[in-house]
Design a protein around this motif. Structure first.
Motif, PDB file in Angstrom:
ATOM      1  N   ILE A 179       0.841  -1.200   0.000  1.00  0.00           N
ATOM      2  CA  ILE A 179       0.000   0.000   0.000  1.00  0.00           C
ATOM      3  C   ILE A 179       0.872   1.244   0.000  1.00  0.00           C
ATOM      4  CG2 ILE A 179      -1.668   1.326   1.354  1.00  0.00           C
ATOM      5  CD1 ILE A 179      -2.907  -1.297   2.253  1.00  0.00           C
ATOM      6  N   CYS A 180       1.942   1.190   0.779  1.00  0.00           N
ATOM      7  CA  CYS A 180       2.898   2.299   0.829  1.00  0.00           C
ATOM      8  C   CYS A 180       3.546   2.512  -0.545  1.00  0.00           C
ATOM      9  CB  CYS A 180       3.975   1.981   1.864  1.00  0.00           C
ATOM     10  SG  CYS A 180       4.150   3.256   3.102  1.00  0.00           S
ATOM     11  N   VAL A 181       4.009   1.423  -1.140  1.00  0.00           N
ATOM     12  CA  VAL A 181       4.670   1.509  -2.438  1.00  0.00           C
ATOM     13  C   VAL A 181       3.731   2.095  -3.490  1.00  0.00           C
ATOM     14  CG1 VAL A 181       5.573   0.094  -4.326  1.00  0.00           C
ATOM     15  CG2 VAL A 181       6.341  -0.320  -1.990  1.00  0.00           C
ATOM     16  N   ARG A 182       2.453   1.816  -3.356  1.00  0.00           N
ATOM     17  CA  ARG A 182       1.487   2.323  -4.321  1.00  0.00           C
ATOM     18  C   ARG A 182       0.970   3.715  -3.969  1.00  0.00           C
ATOM     19  NH1 ARG A 182      -2.837  -1.611  -6.742  1.00  0.00           N
ATOM     20  NH2 ARG A 182      -2.863   0.225  -8.120  1.00  0.00           N
ATOM     21  N   GLY A 183       1.664   4.402  -3.062  1.00  0.00           N
ATOM     22  CA  GLY A 183       1.428   5.824  -2.891  1.00  0.00           C
ATOM     23  C   GLY A 183       0.520   6.241  -1.763  1.00  0.00           C
ATOM     24  N   GLN A 184       0.106   5.320  -0.879  1.00  0.00           N
ATOM     25  CA  GLN A 184      -0.781   5.677   0.237  1.00  0.00           C
ATOM     26  C   GLN A 184      -0.074   5.395   1.564  1.00  0.00           C
ATOM     27  OE1 GLN A 184      -3.344   7.373  -0.148  1.00  0.00           O
ATOM     28  NE2 GLN A 184      -4.052   7.013  -2.240  1.00  0.00           N
ATOM     29  N   CYS A 185       1.028   6.118   1.785  1.00  0.00           N
ATOM     30  CA  CYS A 185       1.861   5.860   2.971  1.00  0.00           C
ATOM     31  C   CYS A 185       1.135   6.192   4.269  1.00  0.00           C
ATOM     32  CB  CYS A 185       3.156   6.662   2.886  1.00  0.00           C
ATOM     33  SG  CYS A 185       4.211   6.176   1.517  1.00  0.00           S
ATOM     34  N   THR A 186       0.459   7.330   4.298  1.00  0.00           N
ATOM     35  CA  THR A 186      -0.205   7.755   5.533  1.00  0.00           C
ATOM     36  C   THR A 186      -1.223   6.728   6.003  1.00  0.00           C
ATOM     37  OG1 THR A 186       0.075  10.076   4.899  1.00  0.00           O
ATOM     38  CG2 THR A 186      -1.555   9.598   6.598  1.00  0.00           C
ATOM     39  N   ILE A 187      -2.024   6.234   5.073  1.00  0.00           N
ATOM     40  CA  ILE A 187      -3.043   5.237   5.423  1.00  0.00           C
ATOM     41  C   ILE A 187      -2.379   3.962   5.918  1.00  0.00           C
ATOM     42  CG2 ILE A 187      -4.925   3.839   4.499  1.00  0.00           C
ATOM     43  CD1 ILE A 187      -5.543   6.116   2.577  1.00  0.00           C
ATOM     44  N   ALA A 188      -1.293   3.541   5.277  1.00  0.00           N
ATOM     45  CA  ALA A 188      -0.601   2.323   5.701  1.00  0.00           C
ATOM     46  C   ALA A 188      -0.028   2.486   7.112  1.00  0.00           C
ATOM     47  CB  ALA A 188       0.507   1.985   4.714  1.00  0.00           C
ATOM     48  N   TRP A 189       0.555   3.637   7.407  1.00  0.00           N
ATOM     49  CA  TRP A 189       1.113   3.858   8.749  1.00  0.00           C
ATOM     50  C   TRP A 189       0.020   3.926   9.805  1.00  0.00           C
ATOM     51  CZ3 TRP A 189       5.742   3.319  10.763  1.00  0.00           C
ATOM     52  CH2 TRP A 189       6.858   3.312   9.921  1.00  0.00           C
ATOM     53  N   ILE A 190      -1.133   4.484   9.474  1.00  0.00           N
ATOM     54  CA  ILE A 190      -2.247   4.497  10.427  1.00  0.00           C
ATOM     55  C   ILE A 190      -2.659   3.071  10.770  1.00  0.00           C
ATOM     56  CG2 ILE A 190      -4.691   5.074  10.675  1.00  0.00           C
ATOM     57  CD1 ILE A 190      -4.141   7.625   9.094  1.00  0.00           C
ATOM     58  N   GLY A 191      -2.742   2.211   9.757  1.00  0.00           N
ATOM     59  CA  GLY A 191      -3.076   0.815  10.017  1.00  0.00           C
ATOM     60  C   GLY A 191      -2.021   0.121  10.856  1.00  0.00           C
ATOM     61  N   ALA A 192      -0.743   0.383  10.564  1.00  0.00           N
ATOM     62  CA  ALA A 192       0.333  -0.251  11.323  1.00  0.00           C
ATOM     63  C   ALA A 192       0.324   0.206  12.777  1.00  0.00           C
ATOM     64  CB  ALA A 192       1.675   0.063  10.672  1.00  0.00           C
ATOM     65  N   LEU A 218       8.483   8.054  -1.393  1.00  0.00           N
ATOM     66  CA  LEU A 218       8.839   9.470  -1.369  1.00  0.00           C
ATOM     67  C   LEU A 218       9.950   9.814  -2.361  1.00  0.00           C
ATOM     68  CD1 LEU A 218       8.720  10.210   2.463  1.00  0.00           C
ATOM     69  CD2 LEU A 218       6.964  10.681   0.750  1.00  0.00           C
ATOM     70  N   VAL A 219      10.795   8.842  -2.692  1.00  0.00           N
ATOM     71  CA  VAL A 219      11.954   9.120  -3.539  1.00  0.00           C
ATOM     72  C   VAL A 219      11.786   8.540  -4.939  1.00  0.00           C
ATOM     73  CG1 VAL A 219      14.433   8.807  -3.810  1.00  0.00           C
ATOM     74  CG2 VAL A 219      13.477   9.246  -1.535  1.00  0.00           C
ATOM     75  N   ILE A 220      11.443   7.257  -5.028  1.00  0.00           N
ATOM     76  CA  ILE A 220      11.401   6.579  -6.325  1.00  0.00           C
ATOM     77  C   ILE A 220      10.183   6.991  -7.136  1.00  0.00           C
ATOM     78  CG2 ILE A 220      11.415   4.351  -7.488  1.00  0.00           C
ATOM     79  CD1 ILE A 220      13.971   5.045  -5.975  1.00  0.00           C
ATOM     80  N   ARG A 221       9.037   7.128  -6.497  1.00  0.00           N
ATOM     81  CA  ARG A 221       7.823   7.464  -7.250  1.00  0.00           C
ATOM     82  C   ARG A 221       7.926   8.815  -7.963  1.00  0.00           C
ATOM     83  NH1 ARG A 221       3.087   4.764  -6.623  1.00  0.00           N
ATOM     84  NH2 ARG A 221       1.973   6.694  -7.046  1.00  0.00           N
ATOM     85  N   PRO A 222       8.371   9.896  -7.287  1.00  0.00           N
ATOM     86  CA  PRO A 222       8.556  11.155  -8.034  1.00  0.00           C
ATOM     87  C   PRO A 222       9.575  11.024  -9.161  1.00  0.00           C
ATOM     88  CG  PRO A 222       8.525  11.569  -5.670  1.00  0.00           C
ATOM     89  CD  PRO A 222       8.596  10.085  -5.843  1.00  0.00           C
ATOM     90  N   ALA A 223      10.643  10.258  -8.901  1.00  0.00           N
ATOM     91  CA  ALA A 223      11.644  10.060  -9.957  1.00  0.00           C
ATOM     92  C   ALA A 223      11.038   9.309 -11.132  1.00  0.00           C
ATOM     93  CB  ALA A 223      12.846   9.300  -9.404  1.00  0.00           C
ATOM     94  N   LEU A 224      10.159   8.361 -10.852  1.00  0.00           N
ATOM     95  CA  LEU A 224       9.505   7.617 -11.925  1.00  0.00           C
ATOM     96  C   LEU A 224       8.666   8.543 -12.795  1.00  0.00           C
ATOM     97  CD1 LEU A 224       8.598   4.957 -13.282  1.00  0.00           C
ATOM     98  CD2 LEU A 224       6.791   4.816 -11.549  1.00  0.00           C
TER      99      LEU A 224
END
Length: 365
Positions: free
Chosen positions: A136-149, A189-195
């Motif tokens: 979920i994080c890799v697909r761009g929804q980091c905040t939601i994934a951290w809330i679940g964790a 945060l790093v790879i997705r913008p570069a992509l």
């Protein structure tokens, strides 16, 4: 050059059927090679691994089995969803739905494990859920994934204190999900913008390459036409420039050449072989031949080949009158038409977009 580009596809936008076209990487799953076959293999491996862990558990018979089987089914569904759901980034509604599966499966694990039978492997739903959150994080929804964790971590610590085991067991199983999520967050945060930047630069490069190719094609086409024009017109023009009188055959050749050059300008897609030779033979018989290319689309090579062959045969059978051939503009039901108006009949051919011809004949009184 603009005309050549207009008759093809847009610069930098490869056509789907182009074998040399390299697909644009617009989805992070393409970068990770998570294609359908790979995704199926990952889900099978993921769910099979945790099913094996569950079957190898040596828990007392008093521990119910159904909550753990239900947790396994939910996690398998989440694994399918996180690799198969459309959208880039993953839509927030799907991310929230997948995230809620983590606390639910953790609660099912608490319900199925008694205080006395607790062991680290009993909480495999926690580690498997971490894999879901990582994607979920890799697909761009980091905040939601951290809330679940964090929600799962709080549940683990609360259960550990409630069971009288102290804080350590809860912290132990909660801490294991932090390193993967940190790496996934860094990736997002790093790879997705570069992509996104790489994809944009690649599109710009493809645009420039397409424009350069179109310019080169225009130059090559111009050179080819100049070569043909020089070969066909220079002898006659030289005789005219020299002041040499032209005989009847040479005057006829001049008229035929003028008609052919007019065809190449007005209907370049029809002026090639075998139509050009058939049109010349028809004109030698006194038939007036008019070729018009009103259409802006070229059509497939097989369609043009079939249409040209039929047109050549029709031109060879006309004995007198006028023959008008036209490629229809876009949006018409027919691809091209031929109307042969002779002394005794009018013959009309309509070509569909597959190159098949339907014939209609009207006999004149």
């Amino acid at each position: 050059m603009t005309a050549l580009i207009g008759r093809g596809h847009r610069p930098g936008r490869r056509s789907p059927g182009d074998p040399a076209a390299a697909p644009m990487i617009r989805d992070i799953r393409d970068l990770l090679w998570v294609h359908p076959a790979v995704a199926v293999a990952l889900v099978v491996w993921f769910s099979g691994t945790y099913l094996l862990i569950e079957l190898l558990q040596h828990l007392p018979d008093s521990n119910p089995l159904w909550p753990r089987i239900l947790a396994w089914l939910l996690l398998t569904a989440a694994a399918v969803g996180v690799v198969a759901l459309p959208g880039e980034p993953l839509q927030r509604r799907w991310a929230w739905l997948l995230t809620t599966i983590g606390p639910v499966t953790t609660a099912l694990a608490f319900f199925a494990v008694s205080d006395q039978s607790w062991q680290a492997d009993s909480f495999w739903p926690l580690s498997s859920g971490t894999a879901i959150y990582t994607l979920i994080c890799v697909r761009g929804q980091c905040t939601i994934a951290w809330i679940g964790a964090l929600a799962r971590g709080a549940m683990c610590i609360g259960w550990s204190l409630h069971a009288g085991l102290g804080v350590e067991p809860g912290l132990t199983v909660s801490y294991l999900q932090i390193p993967p999520l940190l790496m996934a967050t860094f990736f997002a945060l790093v790879i997705r913008p570069a992509l996104a930047e790489v994809t944009e630069l690649r599109e710009v490069t493809d645009d420039r390459v397409a424009l350069a190719a179109a310019a080169a094609a225009a130059v090559a086409e111009r050179d080819h036409r100049l070569t043909v024009l020089d070969r066909t017109t220079r002898p006659l023009l030289q005789r005219i420039a020299d002041g040499t009188p032209l005989g009847p055959e040479e005057r006829r050749d001049c008229a035929l050449l003028e008609a052919h050059l007019r065809d190449t300008l007005r209907a370049p897609r029809l002026a090639g072989e075998p139509v050009a030779d058939a049109a010349r033979r028809a004109r030698l018989r006194g038939v007036e031949v008019v070729l018009l290319g009103d259409g802006s689309t070229i059509g497939s090579a097989s369609t043009l080949e079939r249409v040209r062959a039929t047109l050549a045969a029709e031109l060879d059978r006309v004995a007198d009158g006028t023959v008008t051939v036209r490629i229809q503009p876009p949006g018409r039901s027919s691809f091209a038409t031929l109307v042969a108006a002779g002394s005794d009949q009018v013959r009309r051919l309509d070509f569909d977009h597959a190159g098949r011809a339907s014939v209609a004949v009207e006999t004149l009184p």
